[in-house]
Design an enzyme around this catalytic site. Sequence first.
Site, PDB file in Angstrom:
ATOM      1  CE1 TYR A  91      30.384  -4.600  54.243  1.00 28.71           C
ATOM      2  CE2 TYR A  91      29.369  -2.509  53.627  1.00 28.71           C
ATOM      3  CZ  TYR A  91      29.958  -3.715  53.272  1.00 28.71           C
ATOM      4  OH  TYR A  91      30.145  -4.023  51.938  1.00 28.71           O
TER       5      TYR A  91
ATOM      6  CB  SER B 138      31.717  -1.412  49.896  1.00 26.18           C
ATOM      7  OG  SER B 138      30.491  -0.744  50.130  1.00 26.18           O
TER       8      SER B 138
HETATM    9  C1  8X3 Z   1      27.537  -2.645  49.621  1.00 28.15           C
HETATM   10  C2  8X3 Z   1      26.985  -1.291  49.406  1.00 28.15           C
HETATM   11  O1  8X3 Z   1      25.729   0.719  50.366  1.00 28.15           O
HETATM   12  O2  8X3 Z   1      25.197  -1.458  51.309  1.00 28.15           O
HETATM   13  O3  8X3 Z   1      28.797  -2.634  50.168  1.00 28.15           O
HETATM   14  O4  8X3 Z   1      27.263  -0.388  51.845  1.00 28.15           O
HETATM   15  S1  8X3 Z   1      26.268  -0.601  50.801  1.00 28.15           S
END
Ligand code: 8X3
Length: 256
Positions: A153, A140
């Site tokens: 995350y 990501s």
């Molecule tokens: C997905 C993009 O910007 O929400 O991984 O992290 S973001």
Amino acid sequence: MKKIAFITGASSGIGKALALALAKENYNLILTARRKNLLDELKIEIQLVYPVEILTLEMDIRDITNTFELINSLDDWWKSIDLLINNAGLAAGLDHFQDADFNDWNTMIDTNIRGLLAVSQPVSKLMAARRRGHIVNLSSIAGTQVYEKGNIYCATKHAVEAISKSMRIDLLKHRVRVTTISPGAVETEFSAVRFKKDMDRVKKVYEGYEPLKAQDVAAAIIYAISQPVNVNINYIEVTPLAQANAFYLDRNQQAS
Ligand code: 8X3
């Protein structure tokens, strides 16, 4: 001869788009996800159009023992995996570090890191033994950038970037290719999962601009896997035209 692709999280979103795109490229498919009924529906959908073999497996990659067992019990024909797509992954919650739910952190660590490892370790062993293969890890833009409330995350996706680099080094002598794909905003179930189906929040994520579609990310992956044998695409970052990075998004760009 057809090649074999193994896709995690193939029941929806980028995984599903890839299953369709790879069938079009003449790959036989091992489709895995927790929701086997969706995989079986997808299998029918694909085989109506493309003459490929498809194996569907109910697999929760957070269950490491079961994931190892499922991969090790594949028959020899299905063990000849040419392409592994580590697509399964998720964001859970978007909260300041001090307010976050520790269960969300565990879920992300267990899926995005431990789960990816549980699939990659046995599959990379099979690939190393055959001296061929390609591993594509879905990261990501959060794999290189850290934004407010993104905390764990972002940490898990930074781990995916580091794991990909280490795979590339350790598998070098075995001629296994490793590619990292790092998308920005893609309209899939991603935000519905992150915000636990709070659809007002989900809608706001994609307001005012045209996000990527799952098919756009699949197309980037098809590019990476279609190179001559001497070429490795190490890293692809792909964002909507309206998104420069994790911090700059122009919400005044309507879909054209
Ligand atoms: C997905 C993009 O910007 O929400 O991984 O992290 S973001």
